[in-house]
Design an enzyme around this catalytic site. Sequence first.
Site, PDB file in Angstrom:
ATOM      1  N   SER A 116       0.851  -1.189   0.000  1.00  0.00           N
ATOM      2  CA  SER A 116       0.000   0.000   0.000  1.00  0.00           C
ATOM      3  C   SER A 116       0.883   1.235   0.000  1.00  0.00           C
ATOM      4  CB  SER A 116      -0.900   0.015   1.237  1.00  0.00           C
ATOM      5  OG  SER A 116      -0.177   0.456   2.378  1.00  0.00           O
ATOM      6  N   ASP A 117       0.319   2.368  -0.432  1.00  0.00           N
ATOM      7  CA  ASP A 117       1.033   3.614  -0.228  1.00  0.00           C
ATOM      8  C   ASP A 117       0.865   4.018   1.235  1.00  0.00           C
ATOM      9  OD1 ASP A 117       2.527   5.896  -0.708  1.00  0.00           O
ATOM     10  OD2 ASP A 117       1.492   6.364  -2.566  1.00  0.00           O
ATOM     11  N   TRP A 118       1.617   5.005   1.658  1.00  0.00           N
ATOM     12  CA  TRP A 118       1.676   5.392   3.071  1.00  0.00           C
ATOM     13  C   TRP A 118       0.267   5.676   3.615  1.00  0.00           C
ATOM     14  CZ3 TRP A 118       6.218   6.878   6.114  1.00  0.00           C
ATOM     15  CH2 TRP A 118       5.899   7.402   7.363  1.00  0.00           C
TER      16      TRP A 118
END
Length: 767
Positions: free
Chosen positions: A290-292
């Site tokens: 996932s992105d942050w």
Amino acid sequence: MNNIKAVFICLISIFGCNIQAQTSSENDHEIEKKIDSILKLMTLEEKIGQMTMYNGSWDLTGPPGTVNAKDKFEKLKNGKIGAMLNVTSAEATREAQKAVMEHTRLKIPLVFGYDVIHGYKTIFPIPLGESASWDLELMEKSASIAAKEASAAGIHWTFAPMIDVSRDARWGRVMEGAGEDPYFNSVVGVARIKGFQGDDLTATHTIAACAKHFAGYGFAEAGKDYNSVDVGVYELHNSILPPFKAAAEANVATFMNAFNEIDGIPATAHKYLQRDVLKDGWNWEGLMVSDWGSIGEMIAHGYARDKTHAGELAIKGGSDMDMESSAYEIGLKNLVEENKVSIDLVDDAVKRVLRLKMKLGLFKDPYKYSNLDREASDIYTEAHQEIAREAGRKSIVLLKNDTLPTKSSPLLPLRTNQKIAVIGDLADDKDTPLGNWRAKAERKSAVSLLEGIKNAIPPENITFARGPEFVTDVLEEGKRQFLWPLKFNENDTTGTANALNVAKNADVVIVAMGENAYQTGEGRSQVDIQINKLQKDFLKKVRKANPNTVLVLMNGRPLDLSWESENISAILETWHLGSQAGNSIADVLFGKYNPSGKLPVSFPRSVGQEPLFYNQKNTGRPNSQNTVTFSGYTDSEKTALYPFGFGLSYTTFKYDKLKLSDTTMTKNGKILASIEVTNTGNKDGEEIVQLYIRDLIGSLTRPVRELKGFKKLMIKKGETKTVSFEITKDQLEFYTVDKIWDVEPGNFRLGIGGDSQIKLGAIFKVQ
């Protein structure tokens, strides 16, 4: 006690006797057997730990100072963290790895990730700028150097390259990719992946790459970062997904999903994208991270009720690793035990994590990247600086170079014996050239434009005047790059009179203007894409004082240069060029290097044209000649000011004798298109020869032209070279109305030239 002994015997079997087999030659079958063996030993909690990534930006070489850091450190020792980001240095990564290897039950090594976007400590041009070189070998080389430096500091994994097709200059993250074309993003992305990963991921000088952001991030509505994306399935497959498919076929180790929703579903939980297309359709076996915080952000999207629900949606959607949301950590165990999430989904995700660690060679030696000797010898070397200088000058685009009425030749290149006025606060700026996402670069470490000019010509021929300062807010040491907003001066006239006097008394004026390093990047969307008003007003005064003015632009996005293009004699687009920026620019200014860069993005006449891209589609009323009302503007031309693929040289090139080997081909056949390119000027120069094709009639409407190939070659003055392109189904197929990739029979028109606005002349037919 017997259980512990059994586990120990199994681990010896996996990591001991067979440990030497884990080399670059180890086959996939052997790796999968080891992964399955490890998986059988793991508890559910340990599996979830492998799916959890934490930020580790605290001092890992000493005792954790904050409560949060202490909590994370305990989780490390308890096997509840499988990956960390922002842990840098050989010493820090070794200490974090030691916490896992000395305290956890199964001793599964950590993987360390970091945003190595355009260099680690040696900084190369921002990705958009380097893409303007159209030099795939160079881009592969710069990525390999970034990997060498990052791996020497204990890093295993970079969150790059960004391969989002981006068509809107308002979007700040346009600086991080390769621009507006799907094919160009594909080949540039693959070059960078090859550079990062090399031929052997177990080698200590390579790191795992990450294709991001999957998918549609660059299509954010209104150019606002993180905004919604609304595209149909055909646009998705034809415009957004091709670079990602190319990355998957190039065996990129990881993907990162996107912050945005796409057609109402956040990409982080988008089953069609992550499972149906990527993992099943493309048979890709890598890791999806996932992105942050993007899993937790589905709550704000209005798609998830809470963190547990967000984790459920994400794992079902295909996200394998949770970066900084703690959603899997909080709720996944209960979801599995309550049969709301299948253990098979968890096992598949964990296998992908373990597979990455296996291919990096971490089970063989968890500390192999944490080498103090390499860190001392392999970072910021003279050899790396030379490549950075080469990358810088090849990335520069000459936008304009007029011959003045009082001169018999164009303003550029400059002579070293001229009296040169260097003006503008960006000219003496050693930080802005580093750009955004500069990893571990030291602040103010770049060679400034002024320094580069001083290195190129006698110092007595140079006079510097700063003029007004357009940015008042200087980032303090240690502050994160997301500090925002920058504060811009509006009425400062400090130094204006002196600068104008210096300009008036010079043979030539070099004015540096554009954007501060932090005006583009993540979260840096803008509605105004002209240069700052204070700069423009000052530029007008300088131009009036001395018409022999060269504008050196430093920026991370396409700008509205309508006034500058009409009034300034010579314009160099230099982007944010990295560590050797000033030397690279001076090489071009004084003719040591003949500029060869071409734009990977269209430059607009006005922000009102955005999103703007060359490969648009026709409407039913495309041209003003056809009707009173047409698809355009009443107050401006609809074309780009500087189109995709455009760039001048200190020489000129003539294209002639376009030929086809045949006028018909079968779906699986091929034809050859060729053209003669002659250097008609007085200097040797490189030209980027570009092939564009249009599918005239399709089951879906097709773009007016699409880039389908290019070649960069040196042509000596007076020399003619024949340039050929092989045309096969790869250049002609698209995602059709039948939702398959196919070449439809019919007529195609092609053209070969120096930018995207060349005439498409030759017609051939696919039977």
